[in-house]
Design an enzyme around this catalytic site. Structure first.
Site, mmCIF file in Angstrom:
data_model
loop_
_atom_site.group_PDB
_atom_site.id
_atom_site.type_symbol
_atom_site.label_atom_id
_atom_site.label_comp_id
_atom_site.label_asym_id
_atom_site.label_seq_id
_atom_site.Cartn_x
_atom_site.Cartn_y
_atom_site.Cartn_z
ATOM 1 N N CYS A 216 7.053 58.714 75.767
ATOM 2 C CA CYS A 216 8.347 58.778 75.081
ATOM 3 C C CYS A 216 8.794 57.363 74.692
ATOM 4 O O CYS A 216 8.121 56.706 73.915
ATOM 5 C CB CYS A 216 9.368 59.505 75.939
ATOM 6 S SG CYS A 216 10.819 60.065 74.977
ATOM 7 N N HIS B 43 6.864 64.471 75.848
ATOM 8 C CA HIS B 43 6.807 64.381 77.308
ATOM 9 C C HIS B 43 5.635 65.220 77.818
ATOM 10 O O HIS B 43 5.750 66.447 77.908
ATOM 11 C CB HIS B 43 8.110 64.891 77.924
ATOM 12 C CG HIS B 43 9.265 63.973 77.714
ATOM 13 N ND1 HIS B 43 9.595 62.978 78.601
ATOM 14 C CD2 HIS B 43 10.163 63.888 76.700
ATOM 15 C CE1 HIS B 43 10.656 62.319 78.152
ATOM 16 N NE2 HIS B 43 11.016 62.845 77.000
ATOM 17 N N GLU C 206 4.632 65.626 80.743
ATOM 18 C CA GLU C 206 5.014 66.292 81.992
ATOM 19 C C GLU C 206 5.842 67.547 81.749
ATOM 20 O O GLU C 206 6.036 68.353 82.654
ATOM 21 C CB GLU C 206 5.764 65.311 82.895
ATOM 22 C CG GLU C 206 7.193 65.004 82.494
ATOM 23 C CD GLU C 206 7.337 63.929 81.430
ATOM 24 O OE1 GLU C 206 8.461 63.464 81.218
ATOM 25 O OE2 GLU C 206 6.313 63.565 80.798
#
Length: 212
Positions: free
Chosen positions: A79, A186, A188
């Site tokens: 990011c 992102h 994750e």
């Protein structure tokens, strides 16, 4: 071992949990002397580009990053962390980045070429289109990734563009050159696509360690 760089502006919890899900040994630290022991690094980030660079400079983590990249160790920016890899950002004036990749972070436009209104920040799922081949994307299919950002990279080298998304403009989504990589979205929070990228990054780090 993956070193997650803590400079006060990263979503450390989400990144840590994602690394745990893929079974990767890691540690989080703000200390250059500890991070030097890592085989590869993740630079997460949320917030202001200028503030992030100030924090990296104050903690001398910017110098650590340059030193470790010069040694050939792998780096993955996430990011804001991806944007920091580039030369500069126009956010709140002009702020210099790490300069590891060519390009500049500029603000997303509020409409596309046809005049259709777009919400800024770009928030939500968007489909990836792949460009140049990279071991980082070897096991990744062209699925959807989760984005939250108001700035995107413009003027980058085409051979460093690994994947992009469309949001009125072509948004570089995954970048990579030599041992420096970045994901604007992102990983994750991006389900299978994100976990695949994190897994491949750690495999690349392990293979690099074996070669040494």
């Amino acid at each position: 071992m993956i070193g997650v760089i803590d400079y006060g502006m990263g979503n450390l919890y989400s990144v840590s949990k994602a690394l745990e899900r893929v079974g990767v040994p890691y540690f989080v630290s703000e200390k250059p002397e500890e991070l030097k022991e890592a085989d590869a690094f993740i630079l997460p980030g949320v917030g202001s580009f200028g503030d992030a660079m100030d924090n990296l400079g104050y903690t001398k983590l910017d110098q650590l990053i340059h030193d470790m990249v010069s040694e050939g160790r792998l780096l993955l920016g996430i990011c804001l962390g991806m944007q920091l890899l580039f030369e500069e950002s126009e956010e709140n004036g002009t702020a210099s980045g790490l300069g590891l990749l060519k390009g500049k972070a500029v603000r997303l436009k509020a409409e596309d070429e046809k005049g259709n209104k777009l919400k800024v920040p770009h928030m939500g799922w968007n489909r990836l289109s792949f460009h140049n081949e990279s071991p980082l994307l070897t096991k990744t299919e062209q699925g959807y990734a989760y984005f939250v950002h108001s700035y995107y990279i413009d003027g980058m080298e085409e051979n460093a563009l690994l994947a992009s998304a469309d949001y009125g403009v072509r948004v570089p989504a995954v970048v990579g050159k030599r041992n420096v990589f970045g994901a604007q979205f992102h990983p994750e929070k991006s389900s299978t696509v994100g976990m695949s990228i994190l897994t491949q990054f750690t495999k690349m780090a392990a293979e690099q360690k074996v070669k040494k």
